[in-house]
Design a protein around this motif. Structure first.
Motif, PDB file in Angstrom:
ATOM      1  N   GLU A   1     -22.261   8.926 -36.656  1.00  7.47           N
ATOM      2  CA  GLU A   1     -23.469   8.169 -36.331  1.00  7.47           C
ATOM      3  C   GLU A   1     -24.655   8.676 -37.154  1.00  7.47           C
TER       4      GLU A   1
ATOM      5  N   GLY B   1     -28.338   9.351 -32.232  1.00 12.24           N
ATOM      6  CA  GLY B   1     -27.861   8.274 -33.104  1.00 12.24           C
ATOM      7  C   GLY B   1     -28.757   7.041 -32.998  1.00 12.24           C
TER       8      GLY B   1
ATOM      9  N   MET C   1     -21.348   3.413 -24.977  1.00 12.33           N
ATOM     10  CA  MET C   1     -20.650   4.382 -24.148  1.00 12.33           C
ATOM     11  C   MET C   1     -20.702   4.045 -22.660  1.00 12.33           C
TER      12      MET C   1
ATOM     13  N   GLY D   1     -28.583  13.160 -27.153  1.00  7.25           N
ATOM     14  CA  GLY D   1     -27.600  12.090 -27.247  1.00  7.25           C
ATOM     15  C   GLY D   1     -27.940  10.973 -26.293  1.00  7.25           C
ATOM     16  N   LEU D   2     -27.390   9.803 -26.585  1.00  4.68           N
ATOM     17  CA  LEU D   2     -27.604   8.614 -25.760  1.00  4.68           C
ATOM     18  C   LEU D   2     -29.103   8.306 -25.625  1.00  4.68           C
TER      19      LEU D   2
ATOM     20  N   LYS E   1     -26.332   3.161 -28.473  1.00  3.07           N
ATOM     21  CA  LYS E   1     -25.393   4.177 -28.017  1.00  3.07           C
ATOM     22  C   LYS E   1     -25.126   4.061 -26.519  1.00  3.07           C
TER      23      LYS E   1
ATOM     24  N   GLU F   1     -24.054  12.793 -37.707  1.00  2.00           N
ATOM     25  CA  GLU F   1     -23.370  13.551 -36.666  1.00  2.00           C
ATOM     26  C   GLU F   1     -21.961  13.013 -36.479  1.00  2.00           C
TER      27      GLU F   1
ATOM     28  N   PHE G   1     -15.834   8.439 -20.448  1.00  6.58           N
ATOM     29  CA  PHE G   1     -16.348   9.512 -19.591  1.00  6.58           C
ATOM     30  C   PHE G   1     -17.497   9.030 -18.734  1.00  6.58           C
TER      31      PHE G   1
ATOM     32  N   ALA H   1     -21.792  17.041 -24.918  1.00 10.36           N
ATOM     33  CA  ALA H   1     -22.263  15.775 -25.503  1.00 10.36           C
ATOM     34  C   ALA H   1     -21.428  15.360 -26.721  1.00 10.36           C
ATOM     35  N   SER H   2     -20.112  15.593 -26.609  1.00  9.27           N
ATOM     36  CA  SER H   2     -19.137  15.196 -27.643  1.00  9.27           C
ATOM     37  C   SER H   2     -19.372  15.849 -29.009  1.00  9.27           C
TER      38      SER H   2
ATOM     39  N   GLU I   1     -28.407   9.752 -37.950  1.00  6.43           N
ATOM     40  CA  GLU I   1     -29.448  10.410 -37.151  1.00  6.43           C
ATOM     41  C   GLU I   1     -30.582  10.918 -38.046  1.00  6.43           C
TER      42      GLU I   1
ATOM     43  N   LYS J   1     -28.927  19.201 -29.743  1.00  8.64           N
ATOM     44  CA  LYS J   1     -28.902  17.776 -30.066  1.00  8.64           C
ATOM     45  C   LYS J   1     -29.272  16.967 -28.840  1.00  8.64           C
TER      46      LYS J   1
ATOM     47  N   PHE K   1     -12.098   8.343 -25.479  1.00 14.30           N
ATOM     48  CA  PHE K   1     -13.563   8.454 -25.607  1.00 14.30           C
ATOM     49  C   PHE K   1     -14.255   7.884 -24.364  1.00 14.30           C
TER      50      PHE K   1
HETATM   51  C1  OOG Z   1     -22.033  11.172 -26.536  1.00 19.11           C
HETATM   52  C2  OOG Z   1     -22.923  11.770 -27.599  1.00 19.11           C
HETATM   53  C3  OOG Z   1     -24.026  10.821 -27.978  1.00 19.11           C
HETATM   54  C4  OOG Z   1     -25.867  10.322 -29.653  1.00 19.11           C
HETATM   55  O1  OOG Z   1     -26.432  10.597 -30.719  1.00 19.11           O
HETATM   56  O2  OOG Z   1     -26.179   9.340 -28.967  1.00 19.11           O
HETATM   57  C5  OOG Z   1     -24.767  11.209 -29.211  1.00 19.11           C
HETATM   58  C6  OOG Z   1     -21.028  10.209 -27.093  1.00 19.11           C
HETATM   59  O3  OOG Z   1     -21.413   9.112 -27.521  1.00 19.11           O
HETATM   60  O4  OOG Z   1     -19.836  10.542 -27.097  1.00 19.11           O
HETATM   61  O5  OOG Z   1     -24.519  12.177 -29.869  1.00 19.11           O
END
Ligand code: OOG
Ligand code: MG
Length: 270
Positions: free
Chosen positions: A114, A240, A81, A71-72, A77, A146, A157, A167-168, A116, A69, A155
């Motif tokens: 989220e 996401g 975060m 992420g961010l 997003k 997801e 970090f 990545a959670s 995707e 995957k 949450f």
């Molecule tokens: C990190 C994982 C981010 C995305 O799709 O942006 C993620 C988090 O937001 O905890 O999966």
């Protein structure tokens, strides 16, 4: 830590294994942890070493790799975060929830969902590649939900911490895949996520790193730096498109993406 050393590995193999074990136990015991960087200096490459050690633990339990995957990859997003670099994680068989399935809420710390888009690869994808080249390895595209569930308290970090925590990643649900057809404008598909029949998030696939194929190519290129590739048959979540939304028991979640089959799941009662 100086800027130059921020990405250099600094932990011993023993430390990496112990921290991976700590995060693995946080999943099993449903107990969010204080982020690792509060007690050890953690570089980004240490984060990825811990992530890989955690995946090795899952493999030992017979939970094999099924994909990757990103992420961010969207502004929404990154802002949510407070972390502004794209990252990747590994997806295993037991993270997969079937379409229409029930998410086991009591086994999770503080799950969020989220919207995707996911790719199914029919050829090995090895970087360096452009987005157009990456798409040549794609067989199917589908809408995906997801569920992320940070193993850190509140949450919260740093970049290296969330990388260490894979990545959670928690669960993912895929809609029925369609062949990546020419008449599908992958770079601008409308996305509507509903929770309990009410629109929760509206977005576009354009928000996923400008184009989901750019996210896919970036993943291949990041892995290529380590001599790794994405295996044929893998699923890849592109990231996401909107901010993630906290889940409650009994929620029913549905995602509609233009041109793709709807994907849904519900949350258990307890
Ligand atoms: C990190 C994982 C981010 C995305 O799709 O942006 C993620 C988090 O937001 O905890 O999966
Ligand atoms: Mg995601």
């Amino acid at each position: 830590m100086s800027v130059l050393s921020a990405n250099a590995p600094s932990l011993t193999e023993e430390q990496v294994d112990a921290l991976a074990m700590q995060l693995d136990e946080a999943v099993t015991n449903v107990t969010p942890q204080i982020m690792l960087s509060a007690s050890v200096p953690l570089s980004l490459s240490d984060g990825y070493r811990i992530q890989r050690a955690g995946i090795a633990l899952r493999k030992l339990r017979g939970d094999g790799l099924v994909g990757m995957k990103m992420g961010l990859t969207s502004r929404a997003k990154m802002e949510q975060m407070g972390v502004h670099n794209p990252i990747y994680g590994h997806l295993t068989e037991r993270m997969r929830l079937e379409e229409g399935g029930v998410l086991p809420y009591a086994q999770l710390c503080h799950p969020r969902v989220e919207p995707e888009v996911a790719f199914l690869l029919d050829k090995e994808l090895r970087g360096p590649v452009s987005p157009a080249e990456a798409l040549l390895c794609v067989d199917g595209v589908c809408a995906a939900l997801e569920v992320i569930d940070s193993r850190y308290r509140d949450f919260k970090f740093t970049l290296a911490d969330v990388v260490a925590d894979n990545a959670s990643s928690s669960y993912f649900v895929l809609g029925t895949c369609v062949k990546a057809a020419h008449d599908l404008d992958l770079g601008n598909l409308g996305m509507v996520m509903e929770i309990n029949g009410v629109v929760s998030q509206i977005g576009s696939s354009a928000a996923i790193y400008e184009h989901p194929a750019r996210s896919l190519a970036t993943l291949a290129n990041l892995l290529a730096e380590l001599g790794e590739s994405i295996a044929a048959g893998s699923v890849v979540l592109a990231g996401g498109a909107t901010a993630a939304v906290a889940l409650q028991t009994q929620d029913r979640v549905r995602l509609r993406v233009d041109g793709l089959a709807t994907v849904s799941f519900s949350v258990s009662a307890e």
